[in-house]
Enzyme design. Structure first.
Site, PDB file in Angstrom:
ATOM      1  N   GLU A 161     -11.323   5.793  -2.269  1.00 39.35           N
ATOM      2  CA  GLU A 161     -11.341   6.211  -0.857  1.00 39.35           C
ATOM      3  C   GLU A 161     -12.431   5.496  -0.064  1.00 39.35           C
ATOM      4  O   GLU A 161     -12.214   5.067   1.071  1.00 39.35           O
ATOM      5  CB  GLU A 161     -11.541   7.732  -0.749  1.00 39.35           C
ATOM      6  CG  GLU A 161     -10.452   8.568  -1.431  1.00 39.35           C
ATOM      7  CD  GLU A 161      -9.116   8.564  -0.698  1.00 39.35           C
ATOM      8  OE1 GLU A 161      -8.630   7.470  -0.337  1.00 39.35           O
ATOM      9  OE2 GLU A 161      -8.550   9.653  -0.504  1.00 39.35           O
TER      10      GLU A 161
ATOM     11  N   ASP B  67       0.820  -1.219   0.000  1.00 38.85           N
ATOM     12  CA  ASP B  67       0.000   0.000   0.000  1.00 38.85           C
ATOM     13  C   ASP B  67       0.849   1.262   0.000  1.00 38.85           C
ATOM     14  O   ASP B  67       0.452   2.284  -0.554  1.00 38.85           O
ATOM     15  CB  ASP B  67      -0.995   0.011   1.173  1.00 38.85           C
ATOM     16  CG  ASP B  67      -2.265   0.780   0.820  1.00 38.85           C
ATOM     17  OD1 ASP B  67      -2.738   0.647  -0.327  1.00 38.85           O
ATOM     18  OD2 ASP B  67      -2.787   1.525   1.670  1.00 38.85           O
TER      19      ASP B  67
ATOM     20  N   GLU C 174      -9.670  -3.264  -6.016  1.00 34.85           N
ATOM     21  CA  GLU C 174      -9.526  -3.279  -4.552  1.00 34.85           C
ATOM     22  C   GLU C 174      -9.556  -4.716  -4.027  1.00 34.85           C
ATOM     23  O   GLU C 174      -8.789  -5.070  -3.129  1.00 34.85           O
ATOM     24  CB  GLU C 174     -10.624  -2.445  -3.881  1.00 34.85           C
ATOM     25  CG  GLU C 174     -10.467  -0.934  -4.074  1.00 34.85           C
ATOM     26  CD  GLU C 174      -9.296  -0.338  -3.283  1.00 34.85           C
ATOM     27  OE1 GLU C 174      -8.865  -0.932  -2.273  1.00 34.85           O
ATOM     28  OE2 GLU C 174      -8.806   0.730  -3.691  1.00 34.85           O
TER      29      GLU C 174
ATOM     30  N   GLU D  87       0.122  10.948   5.318  1.00 32.73           N
ATOM     31  CA  GLU D  87      -0.070   9.504   5.143  1.00 32.73           C
ATOM     32  C   GLU D  87       1.242   8.807   4.766  1.00 32.73           C
ATOM     33  O   GLU D  87       1.570   7.741   5.269  1.00 32.73           O
ATOM     34  CB  GLU D  87      -1.125   9.265   4.059  1.00 32.73           C
ATOM     35  CG  GLU D  87      -1.640   7.837   4.035  1.00 32.73           C
ATOM     36  CD  GLU D  87      -2.970   7.738   3.312  1.00 32.73           C
ATOM     37  OE1 GLU D  87      -3.919   8.442   3.723  1.00 32.73           O
ATOM     38  OE2 GLU D  87      -3.061   6.987   2.346  1.00 32.73           O
TER      39      GLU D  87
HETATM   40  C1  LIG Z   1      -5.315   0.090  -2.491  1.00 39.05           C
HETATM   41  C2  LIG Z   1      -5.767   1.316  -1.780  1.00 39.05           C
HETATM   42  N1  LIG Z   1      -7.004   1.757  -1.998  1.00 39.05           N
HETATM   43  C3  LIG Z   1      -7.453   2.859  -1.377  1.00 39.05           C
HETATM   44  C4  LIG Z   1      -6.640   3.564  -0.513  1.00 39.05           C
HETATM   45  C5  LIG Z   1      -7.166   4.785   0.195  1.00 39.05           C
HETATM   46  O1  LIG Z   1      -6.419   5.895  -0.036  1.00 39.05           O
HETATM   47  C6  LIG Z   1      -5.333   3.080  -0.327  1.00 39.05           C
HETATM   48  N2  LIG Z   1      -4.475   3.699   0.520  1.00 39.05           N
HETATM   49  N3  LIG Z   1      -4.935   1.959  -0.964  1.00 39.05           N
END
Ligand SMILES: Cc1ncc(CO)c(N)n1
Length: 228
Positions: free
Chosen positions: A148, A55, A218, A96
């Site tokens: 999001e 991520d 996702e 973040e």
């Molecule tokens: C894969 C993914 N989807 C959504 C978000 C949300 O910002 C993230 N950080 N990573």
């Protein structure tokens, strides 16, 4: 009766109507087995570490995508709300990224050595394709909101009453599951609904297909961390 149904549809907005229509696949993303293991406390640390490392790479690619949505908003939107909401989203990505670095450190992950897996590469390719000026603002904004909101719902689920999320994962879940992030997603959703109200049938179709594509990506993204 017909009148009432129409009013009701208008009240819920197009995005909510789509989420209801595509509920099974949306739930497959927001209540994914990986998320369920976080919520019930059985998640394996290597699964979590895989997610965290992947991520981080995703978020780095997400920054220019959000910037491209911001540019589209500046050029095409007749509503200043859009720019401010998106700018707020961009700004919080700075924090973040720092958070990812700290968190990776805590888990002993060396971020410079992380190699993107296929699901991640595919997702980042989709982001890249959405950055093209040819992609219209409504479609890009729909993608942004969808990205999001999947995280928001997924992680909010992990901090609900009755969840057994391990204490060391709470901060992660709160990052996307907190009330403020929820409000931000609602603001984005409102912008999307406003655009969709004025959209052509062709744009509407493209935006709905984009929502589904994001949801699928996702799911694939979570799949990298599922029960291995
Ligand atoms: C894969 C993914 N989807 C959504 C978000 C949300 O910002 C993230 N950080 N990573």
């Amino acid at each position: 009766m017909q009148e009432i149904v129409k009013a009701e549809e208008k009240k819920i907005g197009m995005t909510e109507a789509w989420l209801r229509k595509h509920r099974p696949v949306y739930q497959a993303a927001t209540k994914h087995p990986f998320i369920r293991t976080i919520r019930d406390g059985t998640v394996q640390s290597h699964s979590f570490k895989t997610w965290l490392a992947q991520d981080y790479l995703f978020v780095r690619e997400f920054v220019p995508f959000v910037a491209s949505v911001l540019i589209k908003a500046c050029k095409e939107s007749d509503d200043n709300d859009d720019v401010e909401v998106i700018l707020g989203g961009m700004a919080s990505l700075k924090d973040e990224i720092s958070w990812f670095k700290r968190e990776a450190n805590k888990w002993g992950i060396s971020l410079s050595e992380v190699i993107p897996q296929n699901a991640n590469k595919n997702y980042c390719q989709l982001l890249e394709s959405l950055m093209s000026p040819e992609v219209d603002y409504t479609v890009a904004l729909t993608a942004f909101w969808a990205i999001e909101v999947v995280y928001q719902e997924s992680f909010a689920h992990c901090i609900e009453e009755g969840s057994k999320t391990p204490p060391e994962l709470k901060e992660t879940c709160e990052r996307w599951g907190n009330e403020g992030f929820g409000q931000y997603c609602k603001s984005l959703q409102k912008l999307v609904d406003q655009r969709l109200q004025k959209a052509s049938d062709d744009e509407l179709k493209k935006a709905e297909v984009m929502l589904l594509s994001i949801i699928e990506h996702e799911i694939e993204f979570w799949n990298m961390s599922r029960g291995n």
